[in-house]
Design an enzyme around this catalytic site. Structure first.
Site, PDB file in Angstrom:
ATOM      1  N   GLY A 170       0.759  -1.229   0.000  1.00  0.00           N
ATOM      2  CA  GLY A 170       0.000   0.000   0.000  1.00  0.00           C
ATOM      3  C   GLY A 170       0.791   1.280   0.000  1.00  0.00           C
ATOM      4  O   GLY A 170       1.957   1.309  -0.358  1.00  0.00           O
ATOM      5  N   SER A 171       0.151   2.282   0.463  1.00  0.00           N
ATOM      6  CA  SER A 171       0.554   3.666   0.352  1.00  0.00           C
ATOM      7  C   SER A 171       1.875   3.967   1.043  1.00  0.00           C
ATOM      8  O   SER A 171       2.222   3.385   2.061  1.00  0.00           O
ATOM      9  CB  SER A 171      -0.542   4.529   0.959  1.00  0.00           C
ATOM     10  OG  SER A 171      -0.129   5.846   1.111  1.00  0.00           O
ATOM     11  N   SER A 172       2.576   4.956   0.497  1.00  0.00           N
ATOM     12  CA  SER A 172       3.799   5.434   1.146  1.00  0.00           C
ATOM     13  C   SER A 172       3.482   6.056   2.499  1.00  0.00           C
ATOM     14  O   SER A 172       4.370   6.195   3.342  1.00  0.00           O
ATOM     15  CB  SER A 172       4.518   6.433   0.247  1.00  0.00           C
ATOM     16  OG  SER A 172       3.678   7.539  -0.036  1.00  0.00           O
ATOM     17  N   SER A 173       2.242   6.406   2.736  1.00  0.00           N
ATOM     18  CA  SER A 173       1.832   6.940   4.038  1.00  0.00           C
ATOM     19  C   SER A 173       1.928   5.890   5.134  1.00  0.00           C
ATOM     20  O   SER A 173       1.892   6.227   6.320  1.00  0.00           O
ATOM     21  CB  SER A 173       0.404   7.479   3.964  1.00  0.00           C
ATOM     22  OG  SER A 173       0.343   8.548   3.049  1.00  0.00           O
ATOM     23  N   SER A 174       2.061   4.626   4.760  1.00  0.00           N
ATOM     24  CA  SER A 174       2.240   3.562   5.755  1.00  0.00           C
ATOM     25  C   SER A 174       3.449   3.825   6.638  1.00  0.00           C
ATOM     26  O   SER A 174       3.449   3.477   7.822  1.00  0.00           O
ATOM     27  CB  SER A 174       2.404   2.202   5.074  1.00  0.00           C
ATOM     28  OG  SER A 174       1.190   1.735   4.582  1.00  0.00           O
TER      29      SER A 174
END
Length: 145
Positions: A61-65
Site C-alpha cells: 500500500g501507500s507510502s503513508s504507511s
C-alpha cells in the site's frame, strides 16, 4: 532456529511473533492508538501488532504507511521488530524515521520466514555491517538484552 538476515533498519528486540497471512498496509490497516489491524479485508483483522515481532512477506500500500508505522512505534503500540521475506522501503522508512525522530528502534530485517509461527518467541539483532540474526528463544526468555 538461528538464521542469518539482512538488516534494513537497526536495532535489537525480542517478542512474540505475529505471522500475518498476507501483506499489510499500515495506512488504513492499523489503528495507531491501539496497534490493532483494522483493514476489514485482511485475514488477520482484529489482531494486534503491539509489542510483536511482525512477520510478513512485505508491506502493501501507500507510502503513508511509513508515517503510520512510525506513529505506532512512538506511541508504543507498534511492533518491536519486523521480519520480511522481501525488502520493503516503506516499512524500512517508517522504522528509520521512528529511530531518528523518537529514538526508538524497531529493527527491520529480511530473511526466510519459513517455519516461524505466531506465538514463537524471537530475538532480532542487527549488526553495523548490515547483517542480522533471528533466533527462536525459549518461551520464558524474551529479554532483548
Amino acid at each position: 532456529m538461528n538464521r542469518a538476515a539482512k538488516a534494513y533498519a537497526p536495532g535489537v528486540a525480542a517478542g512474540t511473533a505475529l505471522v500475518l497471512a498476507r501483506e499489510l498496509s499500515f495506512w488504513g490497516g492499523v489503528e495507531p492508538e491501539t496497534g490493532r489491524i483494522i483493514d476489514r479485508s485482511h485475514p488477520d483483522l482484529g489482531k494486534s501488532v503491539d509489542g510483536k515481532v511482525l512477520v510478513m512477506a512485505g508491506g502493501r500500500g501507500s507510502s503513508s504507511s511509513s508515517s503510520v508505522l512510525a506513529e505506532t512505534i512512538r506511541r508504543g503500540t507498534g511492533p518491536v521488530a519486523v521480519l520480511l521475506s522481501r525488502p520493503d522501503p516503506i516499512i524500512t522508512v517508517g522504522a528509520l524515521v521512528a529511530a531518528s525522530l523518537y529514538g526508538i528502534e524497531c529493527p527491520v530485517v529480511v530473511c526466510s520466514t519459513e517455519n516461524i509461527a505466531s506465538g514463537d518467541m524471537l530475538r532480532v539483532e542487527t549488526a553495523p555491517d548490515g547483517t542480522a540474526s533471528v533466533e527462536r528463544l525459549p518461551a520464558e526468555d524474551s529479554n532483548p538484552a
